[in-house]
Motif scaffolding. Structure first.
Motif, mmCIF file in Angstrom:
data_model
loop_
_atom_site.group_PDB
_atom_site.id
_atom_site.type_symbol
_atom_site.label_atom_id
_atom_site.label_comp_id
_atom_site.label_asym_id
_atom_site.label_seq_id
_atom_site.Cartn_x
_atom_site.Cartn_y
_atom_site.Cartn_z
ATOM 1 N N PHE A 113 0.844 -1.205 0.000
ATOM 2 C CA PHE A 113 0.000 0.000 0.000
ATOM 3 C C PHE A 113 0.873 1.246 0.000
ATOM 4 N N GLN A 114 1.036 1.823 -1.195
ATOM 5 C CA GLN A 114 1.888 3.015 -1.383
ATOM 6 C C GLN A 114 1.123 4.009 -2.241
ATOM 7 N N PRO A 115 1.378 5.310 -2.027
ATOM 8 C CA PRO A 115 0.676 6.305 -2.850
ATOM 9 C C PRO A 115 1.018 6.186 -4.336
ATOM 10 N N VAL A 116 -0.002 6.352 -5.160
ATOM 11 C CA VAL A 116 0.156 6.436 -6.622
ATOM 12 C C VAL A 116 -0.484 7.770 -7.005
ATOM 13 N N ASP A 117 0.025 8.430 -8.011
ATOM 14 C CA ASP A 117 -0.565 9.697 -8.446
ATOM 15 C C ASP A 117 -2.067 9.494 -8.749
ATOM 16 N N ARG A 118 -2.887 10.420 -8.217
ATOM 17 C CA ARG A 118 -4.345 10.238 -8.322
ATOM 18 C C ARG A 118 -4.834 10.119 -9.769
#
Ligand code: UDP
Length: 416
Positions: free
Chosen positions: A205-210
Motif C-alpha cells: 500500500f503506497q501512494p500512486v498519483d491520483r
C-alpha cells in the motif's frame, strides 16, 4: 531454525487466511493471520495455521513460506457449513486436528486462536497439550449486539467468549478500547489483556498519483471519488453512507463500493435497492471484490475513504488508505478513533448519522479539510504499523506467556 524459535499452532477454523477477502466471513482477520504468520516465519518461528477444508479441494498442507504451513482439516461433507452452523461440529474438527498432529508428530509451544469458534478448539488444545493459549476475539458478540444492527449474535457466542476470557492464558486485543470493552462487558481481568495493534503492508500500500490511478481504473478525472472498501455486513453501516450522498447533491461525485459476494446476493441487492430509494444509483459504482494486490490504485484514486461502521475492532481498510496517502472519514471506531487527526489525515464523525457523514465528506471534496497535508504526510501517520513491528510485539507476548507459570484452565467451558 533459531534455537529460541517457537512452534506456534494457530487456529482459524471458520475463515481461511487465504480466503476471498471482502466476502461475508472473510476480511481483516484473515489478513491479520496471513501477514502475522508470514512475519513470524521470517523471524524464524514455525507456524501451523489450522483451518477447515471448505470443499474447494485445497491441498491438505500448503506452505505460505518456509516456516509457515496452512493445514486444511477435513471432516467430510459437514465441513461445508456456514460460520453460524459450525459450533456443533467443532469436536469433529478437533479430532481431525489430533489425527493430523499425531501423524505429523508435531508439538507446539503456544496456541493462538482467532475468533470464539477457534477459541474453543484452542481451549481443548490447552487442556490436552498443557500449553498456553492466547485468544484473539477480533470482534465481540456482546458489543455487536449493542449496535442493534443486523441479526443478533447468538447467546452461545457470548457465553463462550466469557468462558474463554476466563480460561485462556492471555487475551490479545488491537486497541485500548477493545480492552475496556472486555473488562466492562465480559468481566475480563485487565492484567490478562495485551494490546497489540494490527498492521498494514507498507510495501503493497503506497501512494500512486491520483490521476494516473483514475486513468488506470477508468474513473473520471473531474468527479470527486468517495471510496468504501469492505464486507457487506450490516454492522459496516453502508446504508448510512448511501443516504449521506443525498446531502451532497451540489457536487459532482461518485461513490465506489469495493467488496461483497457478488451482485446476486441478498446483501448486494439490499444495497442496490437502498441506492434507488435514495435516488443515488447513478452515482454509485459497485466494483465487486478486488484482490488486495489490486487495491492500492483504488485508494489512491479516491479523494476520501469512508468507514461508516457501527463497530470495528480495528479497521484495516483505514490504515491501507492512509498508507496510500488518502484521508479517511470514519465513525468513532477501532484504531481510527485515535489515529485520525483533523487537518492532517482525516476526520472522525462521532455521530455516524448520514447528515454528519456528509458534512465531513464535503470538506474533503471541496478541499477545505486538509491544510498542507500531502499524501506523504498522510502516509507517515501509519508508518509505525508495519507487520514486522506487529510480529515483534506478538513474539514478546508469546515469550512472556511461555515463561510465566501457567494459569490452570477452567474445568468446563461448554457454554451450555
Ligand atoms: N479487502 C480486500 N478486497 C475487498 C474488500 C476487502 O482485499 O474487495 C480486504 C481489505 O484490504 C482489508 C480487509 O479486507 O485488509 C478488511 O479488513 P477490515 O479490518 O477493514 O474489516 P473486517 O473485514 O475485519 O471487518
Amino acid at each position: 531454525m533459531k534455537t529460541d524459535a517457537l512452534n506456534i499452532a494457530m487456529f482459524s477454523i471458520h475463515s481461511s487466511p487465504i480466503g476471498e477477502l471482502g466476502t461475508r466471513d472473510t476480511g481483516g482477520m484473515s489478513v491479520y493471520i496471513r501477514e502475522l504468520a508470514q512475519e513470524l516465519g521470517k523471524h524464524g518461528h514455525r507456524v501451523d495455521i489450522y483451518t477447515r477444508n471448505n470443499h474447494n479441494n485445497p491441498p491438505a498442507v500448503m506452505y505460505l513460506n518456509d516456516h509457515v504451513r496452512l493445514v486444511h482439516l477435513d471432516i467430510g461433507e459437514n465441513g461445508h457449513l456456514s460460520k453460524h452452523t459450525l459450533y456443533p461440529v467443532l469436536e469433529d474438527f478437533f479430532k481431525a486436528l489430533e489425527v493430523f498432529r499425531n501423524k505429523d508428530d508435531r508439538q507446539y509451544d503456544i496456541i493462538h486462536s482467532h475468533y470464539w469458534l477457534s477459541g474453543r478448539l484452542g481451549h481443548w488444545a490447552q487442556e490436552l497439550w498443557n500449553r498456553p493459549h492466547i485468544v484473539m476475539f477480533h470482534t465481540l458478540g456482546a458489543i455487536k449486539n449493542l449496535t442493534g444492527v443486523g441479526l443478533p449474535e447468538p447467546e452461545i457466542r457470548i457465553t463462550n467468549e466469557k468462558s474463554l476470557a476466563r480460561s485462556c492464558n492471555r487475551i490479545l486485543v488491537p486497541t485500548e478500547r477493545e480492552k475496556e470493552l472486555l473488562v466492562d462487558h465480559y468481566d475480563a481481568f485487565p492484567g490478562k489483556i495485551g494490546v497489540v495493534p494490527c498492521g498494514v503492508n507498507l510495501n503493497l500500500f503506497q501512494p500512486v498519483d491520483r490521476s494516473v490511478a483514475r486513468r488506470q481504473l477508468g474513473f473520471e478525472q473531474n468527479e470527486s471519488m468517495i471510496l468504501y472498501v469492505g464486507r457487506f455486513d450490516p454492522v459496516k453501516g453502508l446504508d448510512r453512507l448511501l443516504e449521506a450522498l443525498t446531502h451532497l447533491r451540489d457536487y459532482r461525485i461518485r461513490l465506489v463500493i469495493v467488496g461483497g459476494d457478488g451482485p446476486e446476493t441478498e446483501d448486494a441487492q439490499t444495497l442496490m435497492r437502498l441506492s434507488q430509494k435514495w435516488g443515488v444509483q447513478d452515482i454509485v459504482t459497485f466494483e465487486g471484490r478486488i484482490t488486495q494486490e489490486n487495491l492500492p490504485p483504488y485508494y489512491s484514486a479516491a479523494d476520501v475513504l469512508v468507514v461508516p461502521s457501527h463497530y470495528e475492532s480495528f479497521g484495516l481498510v483505514g490504515l491501507e488508505s492512509l498508507a496510500c496517502g488518502t484521508p479517511v472519514v470514519s465513525t468513532k471506531v477501532g484504531v481510527l478513533d485515535r489515529l485520525l487527526q483533523d487537518g492532517m489525515n482525516g476526520s472522525i464523525v462521532p455521530n455516524g448519522c448520514p447528515k454528519a457523514l456528509a458534512l465531513s465528506i464535503e470538506t474533503f471534496i471541496n478541499g477545505t479539510s486538509l491544510k498542507d497535508s500531502t499524501s506523504e504526510v498522510i502516509r507517515t501517520s501509519v508508518e509505525d504499523y508495519s507487520w514486522s513491528n506487529v510480529a515483534t510485539a506478538i513474539i514478546d507476548e508469546y515469550k512472556a506467556v511461555c515463561n510465566q507459570n501457567l494459569i490452570p484452565p477452567a474445568p468446563n467451558i461448554s457454554g451450555k
